[in-house]
Enzyme design. Structure first.
Site, short mmCIF file in Angstrom:
data_model
loop_
_atom_site.label_atom_id
_atom_site.label_comp_id
_atom_site.label_asym_id
_atom_site.label_seq_id
_atom_site.Cartn_x
_atom_site.Cartn_y
_atom_site.Cartn_z
N ASP A 138 0.85 -1.20 0.00
CA ASP A 138 0.00 0.00 0.00
C ASP A 138 0.89 1.24 0.00
OD1 ASP A 138 -1.75 2.08 0.48
OD2 ASP A 138 -2.38 1.37 2.46
N HIS A 154 29.94 16.17 2.96
CA HIS A 154 30.78 16.54 1.82
C HIS A 154 30.72 15.41 0.80
CE1 HIS A 154 33.17 18.58 5.27
NE2 HIS A 154 32.11 19.31 4.94
N GLU A 183 32.62 10.52 12.49
CA GLU A 183 32.47 10.21 11.07
C GLU A 183 33.13 8.87 10.78
OE1 GLU A 183 34.40 11.66 6.88
OE2 GLU A 183 33.70 13.27 8.20
N ARG A 234 30.80 20.67 -0.83
CA ARG A 234 30.81 20.64 0.62
C ARG A 234 29.52 21.12 1.28
NH1 ARG A 234 35.49 19.94 3.07
NH2 ARG A 234 35.12 21.44 4.75
N GLU A 265 34.90 17.98 -4.67
CA GLU A 265 34.12 17.75 -3.45
C GLU A 265 33.16 18.92 -3.26
OE1 GLU A 265 35.17 17.10 1.29
OE2 GLU A 265 36.18 18.65 0.14
N GLU A 312 28.63 13.10 8.50
CA GLU A 312 28.97 13.24 9.92
C GLU A 312 27.71 13.05 10.77
OE1 GLU A 312 32.43 16.63 9.13
OE2 GLU A 312 30.32 17.20 9.29
N GLU A 371 30.54 11.86 2.66
CA GLU A 371 31.16 11.82 3.99
C GLU A 371 30.15 12.37 5.00
OE1 GLU A 371 34.61 14.26 3.50
OE2 GLU A 371 35.79 12.68 2.57
N GLU A 384 34.99 13.69 15.28
CA GLU A 384 34.90 14.94 14.52
C GLU A 384 35.09 16.15 15.44
OE1 GLU A 384 34.92 16.61 11.91
OE2 GLU A 384 34.97 15.08 10.35
N ARG A 425 39.05 24.37 2.28
CA ARG A 425 37.80 23.96 2.90
C ARG A 425 36.86 25.12 3.22
NH1 ARG A 425 41.24 19.71 3.94
NH2 ARG A 425 40.24 17.67 4.04
#
Length: 471
Positions: free
Chosen positions: A52, A270, A221, A361, A359, A133, A131, A213, A340
């Site tokens: 359903d 990320h 992580e 982020r 990457e 966290e 990645e 982390e 970063r």
């Protein structure tokens, strides 16, 4: 296992009693149905098992609720958290009336994104490496009632517990922003993370690492290797499932909520990504940071469509408590090598062209990975096809730019409502290819506005924990 026959043989050989069928709903939660083993035969892998669909968020009305879940034999694994031998299998959804794949099923949308990449001739494989966290808490209480509203989170690692009588308090508490990454006894979560990682490995996830982390209060992580788009999304769902259930075994609770704690780092996801063709990586070249022209155009697509993308990759109101200027989250829509503070980072990956990737982020783990990866791929393909120039890289610490310099750098939307507005105005890159339908986009916007944005406007802050804690 790659065929239905191999799965059925495993069920007999291992004396499996129960088959747990898992599928993902629109907003990113795994749902499941458990069947006795004699209810599964080869037709379950082609025609599917009926259920359903009217009670699944954002799916069917009650007058057209019959749907089928089709088992993917590549996703079978024995569930380590069930007392009775149980085989878990991930499913995609079909319309039983037409036999067509359901256009609101996130896993179906992810497959359409791969089909689009292949049909475009640009590549045949998209690799993704998320990645995600998370926080591990001892206690999580929140309520919104007629006479009160509150939330209370606690961790033995929390810096706020430095003066608590813990009979005894041994004093090892990571201070705010100092959780990355001291050894034991300050890091008290080594053993639980190890069990999480090794359990994932037993289920076929290609594990790599784990660590504490940055934040106090148990932020962690785990890492697994990148994979093809759909398998990476499958692995991420297994990742969440394992982490939460191992934590429960230890009497703890896990959340992937982007910003559960005030004044410390939030949890992001990320996402590394690249395109390959005929076994060859296409993002390596002789341009900036060792990238190819294709990779730069892919970045251009991500940056151009980022405000709309975030309605899918950062789909909770709490996402925008993490995406605020002055903290660690990448709110600046720029790209840079090994930087970063930019929303797109090109990792310093050495000379191996197979390791060349970018990457993004911004995303967080409240997103549905099948939808998030598919949407990012569509944005990147749009950048490649239209040769979108990403502009010059920003090789500076963006957090230290002057107000005048910072004003020249575009930024992410400041709320889910603004991101949904951007998606309303910019979604042709998702729909022109047929990966996402207009029906899906409008349903997504309407659902988010009515069930999350509006509800949080009507109720005070603790209701946000009610909506997103179990992300």
């Amino acid at each position: 296992m790659t065929t239905p026959q191999e799965v059925l043989k495993l069920i007999q050989d291992q004396e499996i009693q129960l088959i747990d069928l898992k599928f993902i709903d629109t907003v990113g939660t795994w749902q499941h149905l458990t069947l006795y083993q004699n209810q599964i035969d080869e037709t379950a892998f082609t025609d599917g098992v009926p259920f359903d669909g009217s009670s699944i968020r954002g799916w069917k009305a009650i007058n057209e609720s019959d749907m089928t879940m089709v088992l993917d034999p590549n996703t079978a694994w024995i569930d380590p958290f069930m007392e009775v031998p149980t085989l878990s299998i991930i499913c995609s959804i079909k319309e039983p009336r037409t036999g067509e794949w359901y256009n609101r099923c996130p896993r179906v949308i992810a497959q359409k994104a791969i089909d689009y990449l292949v049909s475009s001739g640009l590549g045949d494989t998209a690799f993704f490496g998320p990645e995600a966290e998370f926080f591990i808490f001892e206690s999580a209480r929140f309520a919104q009632t007629a006479n009160e509203g509150y939330y209370f989170l606690d961790s033995k690692e929390g810096a706020w517990n430095s003066g608590k009588d813990e009979e005894p308090n041994l004093a090892y508490k990571p201070r705010f922003k100092e959780g990355y990454f001291p050894v034991s006894p300050t890091d008290s979560l080594q053993d639980i993370r190890t069990e999480m990682l090794l359990t994932m490995a037993k289920l076929g996830v290609p594990i790599e690492k784990h660590h504490h982390e940055v934040a106090t209060g148990g932020q962690c992580e785990l890492g697994f290797r990148f994979g093809k788009l759909i398998e990476a999304a499958d692995w991420l769902m297994i990742y969440k499932y394992v982490i939460k259930n191992v934590a429960k075994k230890y009497g703890k609770t896990v959340t992937f909520m982007p910003k559960p704690l005030f004044g410390d780092n939030g949890s992001g996801m990320h996402t590394h990504q690249s395109i390959w063709k005929d076994g060859k990586p296409l993002f390596a070249g002789d341009k900036y940071a060792g990238l190819s022209e294709m990779a730069l155009h892919y970045i251009g697509g991500l940056l151009k469509h980022a405000p709309a993308l975030l309605a899918i990759t950062n789909p909770s109101t709490n996402s925008y408590k993490r995406l605020v200027p002055g903290y660690e989250a990448p709110v600046n829509l720029a790209y840079s090598q090994g930087n970063r503070s930019a929303s797109i980072r090109i990792p310093l990956s050495g000379t191996n062209p197979k390791a060349k990737r970018l990457e993004f982020r911004c995303p967080d783990a409240t997103s549905n990975p099948y939808l998030a990866f598919a949407a990012m791929l569509c944005a990147g393909i749009d950048g490649i096809k239209n040769k979108i120039d990403p502009g010059a890289p920003l090789d500076k610490n963006i957090y230290e730019l002057s107000p005048e310099e910072l004003a020249k750098v575009p930024s992410t939307p400041g709320s889910l409502e603004l991101a949904l507005e951007a998606l309303e105005n910019d979604h042709a890159f998702l729909t022109e290819s047929g990966v996402f339908t207009e029906d899906f986009i409008q349903n997504w916007i309407d659902y988010k506005l009515a069930n999350e944005v509006k509800q949080l406007q009507l109720r005070p802050h603790p209701y946000e924990f009610y909506l997103y804690y179990d992300a």
